[in-house]
Motif scaffolding. Structure first.
Motif: not given
Length: 220
Positions: A89-106
């Motif tokens: 139910g929140s497009a803004d929070r979802a987009a922010a989560l995916v953006a943060a996840w995309s910056e994670v390095l293994p």
């Protein structure tokens, strides 16, 4: 993709003159060479329950097009954000989560990287990964793009493990008969599928499995 070593130039035996059991090593990336951290803290920081991201990102209908190149990495991540928004139910929070996840390095396993580097001196080494179109960029960012002779990214060849065509294409790209390839992966289904193509396949559970599998390549 880095240039392949032509089959004719590969050593047929080790420094002792002993015949080698295989001509090429095909190794999985994630779960063997790289290990991704948990993202629970990132999910919670953006108001999502742990596991919400994985449920969206790795749902087969969402993931398969990404790892077979039907959609680009950016489109896959946008779809993950849309699915999260629809479910929570929140497009803004979802987009922010995916953006943060995309910056994670293994985390790169130095022992696995070292063993593959040693193997490269004797046989052709390829990395075979169910990757998205971002894989090559990520490997370069961590200095892994020259670790192997070639990277076989399933997003570039159009089929993903455990489809037999992924293994057969990888064998062709490293210039070796499947029966002369060693395949290493942390997913049992991928190991089984590789064996069905004629490869010697090892289920990776830790560096000791890779070390034992590659031992015939190392003299002494």
């Amino acid at each position: 993709m880095t240039p392949l070593v032509p089959p004719a130039s590969r050593p047929a035996d080790d420094s002792s003159g002993k015949a080698l059991p295989f001509d090429a090593v095909l190794c999985d990336i994630d779960g063997v060479l790289r290990h991704w951290p948990a993202v629970d803290a990132i999910e919670q920081a953006h108001g999502f329950d742990p596991g919400a991201l994985a449920a969206a990102a790795f749902a087969p209908a969402r993931l398969l097009p990404a790892v077979t190149g039907a959609v680009a990495d950016e489109e896959w991540r946008a779809g993950v954000a849309a699915d999260l928004a629809a479910a929570h139910g929140s497009a803004d929070r979802a987009a922010a989560l995916v953006a943060a996840w995309s910056e994670v390095l293994p985390r790169v396993d130095p022992e696995a990287a070292g063993l593959l580097t040693l193997a490269r001196a004797t046989v052709t080494v390829g990395l075979l990964s169910n990757g998205t179109t971002r894989l090559e960029r990520d490997l370069a960012a961590q200095g892994l793009d020259t670790l192997a002779h070639t990277v076989v990214n399933t997003a570039r060849i159009g089929v993903a493990k455990p489809d037999p065509r992924a293994y057969l294409t990888a064998a062709q790209l490293v210039g070796a008969d499947p029966g002369r390839c060693l395949f290493v992966d942390d997913t049992p289904a991928n190991v089984t599928a590789a064996r069905e193509t004629g490869m010697t396949a090892v289920h990776y559970r830790g560096p000791e499995d890779l070390r034992a599998a590659l031992a015939p390549l190392f003299p002494g």
